[in-house]
Design an enzyme around this catalytic site. Sequence first.
Site, mmCIF file in Angstrom:
data_model
loop_
_atom_site.group_PDB
_atom_site.id
_atom_site.type_symbol
_atom_site.label_atom_id
_atom_site.label_comp_id
_atom_site.label_asym_id
_atom_site.label_seq_id
_atom_site.Cartn_x
_atom_site.Cartn_y
_atom_site.Cartn_z
ATOM 1 N N ASP A 167 46.016 32.916 52.936
ATOM 2 C CA ASP A 167 45.911 31.461 52.870
ATOM 3 C C ASP A 167 44.439 31.079 52.960
ATOM 4 O O ASP A 167 43.757 31.445 53.927
ATOM 5 C CB ASP A 167 46.665 30.885 54.090
ATOM 6 C CG ASP A 167 47.180 29.495 53.853
ATOM 7 O OD1 ASP A 167 46.931 28.940 52.772
ATOM 8 O OD2 ASP A 167 47.852 28.974 54.770
ATOM 9 N N GLU A 179 56.189 21.960 50.739
ATOM 10 C CA GLU A 179 56.347 21.748 52.183
ATOM 11 C C GLU A 179 56.792 20.318 52.465
ATOM 12 O O GLU A 179 56.163 19.360 51.987
ATOM 13 C CB GLU A 179 55.029 22.056 52.917
ATOM 14 C CG GLU A 179 55.153 21.858 54.430
ATOM 15 C CD GLU A 179 54.061 22.525 55.234
ATOM 16 O OE1 GLU A 179 53.244 23.285 54.678
ATOM 17 O OE2 GLU A 179 54.034 22.285 56.464
HETATM 18 O O1 KIV Z 1 49.901 28.401 57.024
HETATM 19 C C1 KIV Z 1 51.121 28.544 56.841
HETATM 20 O O2 KIV Z 1 51.826 29.198 57.615
HETATM 21 C C2 KIV Z 1 51.713 27.895 55.680
HETATM 22 C C3 KIV Z 1 53.199 27.912 55.567
HETATM 23 C C4 KIV Z 1 53.784 26.969 56.531
HETATM 24 C C5 KIV Z 1 53.664 27.653 54.191
HETATM 25 O O3 KIV Z 1 51.014 27.358 54.876
#
Ligand code: KIV
Length: 275
Positions: free
Chosen positions: A90, A189
């Site tokens: 991410d 989300e």
């Molecule tokens: O950072 C995270 O865990 C996320 C999920 C909730 C999709 O972006």
Amino acid sequence: MGYLDGKKRMTVGRILKKKAAGEKITVLTAYDYHTARILDDAGIDMILVGDSAANVIHGFDSTLPITMDVMAAHCAAVARGTESALVIADMPFLSFQPSLETAIFNAGRFLKEAGAHAVKIEGGLEMVPTVKRLVELGIPVMGHIGLTPQSINRFGGPRVQGRRKKSQTYLKESALALEEAGAFSMVLELVQTDIAGEITESLKSAATIGIGAGVDCDGQVLVINDILGLGDTEFKPRFVRRYADLSPVISDAVKRFIADVKSGDYPHDEESYPE
Ligand code: KIV
């Protein structure tokens, strides 16, 4: 395992085949080696090294403070713990928004230094040029629309998206544009169920992964700490299903250790090294 013998590893192509076949896609977050191994052995399709690490690992009240270096360390640990799952890193706040160059450099870092197979980027229409360029450069991208936690200060709280016409249009246009830019999947989300269903139906080459977006998405993602009941027990949005209640289990173990040490019952001889 190299790319010629890596049949076991989940790939972007196999994710899309699952969508085409109507086979649900499973995703959970992980932030460390041992949890990643458990998820991988259990057969999860993808592991997201979420910037939710800021909340559930580092105790911040938003995802904004976590840095590239910290996320890269979490991602590398998770990647070392997997053989089969596709690992998605991410991209944290300010690691991709400032410029295309910043985004390329940081996304590349996740693949080059931290063992990720793809990156996730929050944002819809406004992030399309970035997604397009990363994909052109060979970096698979998962999009993320709906409630995007890096913009929590703009949303003013965890509000369900897609309630109003304007929001519905933005979500649908963003999803199509992200697909067109080459995103292989996207998180939806906190999106109203019917809108998430319509988006899922409209996409042919990008899988939707829902969190609080209803059952019609191609797959589902949850935060591992939430499903394990590990952490803030007050935090339970309605989309979280708790499969275990680990906080009291850990607390009980710790209390028993404290009591055993205090009473002299730990360690026994078998737990020591007498001559
Ligand atoms: O950072 C995270 O865990 C996320 C999920 C909730 C999709 O972006």
